[in-house]
Write an enzyme that holds these catalytic residues in place. Structure first.
Site, PDB file in Angstrom:
ATOM      1  CG  ASP A 161     -43.378  39.456  -7.417  1.00  0.00           C
ATOM      2  OD1 ASP A 161     -43.219  40.680  -7.408  1.00  0.00           O
ATOM      3  OD2 ASP A 161     -42.732  38.694  -6.672  1.00  0.00           O
ATOM      4  CG  ASP A 175     -45.849  27.948  -2.052  1.00  0.00           C
ATOM      5  OD1 ASP A 175     -46.041  28.708  -3.020  1.00  0.00           O
ATOM      6  OD2 ASP A 175     -44.810  27.281  -1.911  1.00  0.00           O
TER       7      ASP A 175
HETATM    8  P1  IMP Z   1     -43.263  36.256 -11.006  1.00  0.00           P
HETATM    9  O1  IMP Z   1     -42.638  35.400 -12.063  1.00  0.00           O
HETATM   10  O2  IMP Z   1     -42.238  37.022 -10.210  1.00  0.00           O
HETATM   11  O3  IMP Z   1     -44.351  37.174 -11.535  1.00  0.00           O
HETATM   12  O4  IMP Z   1     -43.894  35.296  -9.926  1.00  0.00           O
HETATM   13  C1  IMP Z   1     -44.872  34.410 -10.269  1.00  0.00           C
HETATM   14  C2  IMP Z   1     -45.061  33.335  -9.249  1.00  0.00           C
HETATM   15  O5  IMP Z   1     -44.247  33.521  -8.091  1.00  0.00           O
HETATM   16  C3  IMP Z   1     -46.467  33.337  -8.733  1.00  0.00           C
HETATM   17  O6  IMP Z   1     -47.300  32.544  -9.535  1.00  0.00           O
HETATM   18  C4  IMP Z   1     -46.306  32.778  -7.347  1.00  0.00           C
HETATM   19  O7  IMP Z   1     -46.336  31.370  -7.388  1.00  0.00           O
HETATM   20  C5  IMP Z   1     -44.949  33.233  -6.928  1.00  0.00           C
HETATM   21  N1  IMP Z   1     -45.022  34.444  -6.092  1.00  0.00           N
HETATM   22  C6  IMP Z   1     -44.721  35.714  -6.414  1.00  0.00           C
HETATM   23  N2  IMP Z   1     -44.924  36.548  -5.392  1.00  0.00           N
HETATM   24  C7  IMP Z   1     -45.384  35.784  -4.378  1.00  0.00           C
HETATM   25  C8  IMP Z   1     -45.815  36.065  -3.023  1.00  0.00           C
HETATM   26  O8  IMP Z   1     -45.830  37.198  -2.510  1.00  0.00           O
HETATM   27  N3  IMP Z   1     -46.222  34.991  -2.302  1.00  0.00           N
HETATM   28  C9  IMP Z   1     -46.244  33.711  -2.785  1.00  0.00           C
HETATM   29  N4  IMP Z   1     -45.871  33.420  -4.038  1.00  0.00           N
HETATM   30  C10 IMP Z   1     -45.442  34.438  -4.818  1.00  0.00           C
END
Ligand code: IMP
Ligand code: MG
Length: 178
Positions: free
Chosen positions: A102, A158
């Site tokens: 994300d 989740d």
């Molecule tokens: P990032 O650091 O923003 O890339 O997010 C990484 C982590 O956030 C992922 O491994 C997920 O556990 C959680 N995450 C990000 N987007 C979502 C979503 O749409 N649904 C559920 N978990 C999310």
């Protein structure tokens, strides 16, 4: 369908097809090499279980747990290591398996952290990518599916520890977190 889900994005069959394709690519690319799959708990554990059964070369697994979200639907940017690797990784090619990329903050942090432990290589395999949402550049080697910009749950993913057991990935009704 679960009443909190507004739309199913990816069915179990879609995800199994990804696991088969990615598993074949990994088996080809790492043939003859010492491969360690590092799974980021908890979200990635369901996909990982499918992926590993589609890899037909010797492979080891280890688990890390990090936290970047509380009971909120957006990234805090803070990554906390809750569970670390069990053994040294100097002799291994490491493939980090994630559920969703994300903001990229989590994977960016983890990749740097793993590199500091001097493995032969560190690369990323992610089931989902939220396109255009990355706040930091993250180069992944294997990508499953492009995900729209919505909060998704199921198949390990989740919201506040719920919905991990859904056998598909779907959009969570925003009323559940606003
Ligand atoms: P990032 O650091 O923003 O890339 O997010 C990484 C982590 O956030 C992922 O491994 C997920 O556990 C959680 N995450 C990000 N987007 C979502 C979503 O749409 N649904 C559920 N978990 C999310
Ligand atoms: Mg996760």
């Amino acid at each position: 369908m679960h009443p909190d889900i507004t739309e199913v994005l990816f069915t179990e069959q879609d995800i199994l097809a990804v696991a088969r394709r990615m598993g074949a690519e990994i088996s080809r690319d790492y043939a003859g090499q010492k491969l360690l799959l590092v799974t980021v708990l908890k979200g990635a554990f369901v996909f990982m279980a499918d992926l590993i059964r589609n890899i037909d070369i010797p492979v080891e697994v280890d688990f890390m747990a990090v936290s970047s979200y509380g009971a909120e639907a957006k990234s805090s940017g803070v990554v906390r290591i809750i569970k670390d690797l069990e053994a040294p990784i100097e002799d291994y090619h490491v493939l980090l398996v994630e559920d969703i990329l994300d903001s990229g903050l989590t994977l960016n942090y983890l990749k740097k952290y793993l590199k500091s432990r001097n493995p032969l290589s560190v690369d990323i395999a992610t089931l989902l990518l939220k396109e255009g949402k990355q706040e930091v550049p993250v180069d992944y080697k294997y990508l499953g599916l492009i995900c729209p910009d919505a909060f998704v749950v199921g198949y390990g993913l989740d919201f506040a520890e719920k919905y991990r057991n859904l056998p598909y990935i779907g959009i969570l009704d925003p009323r559940c977190y606003s």
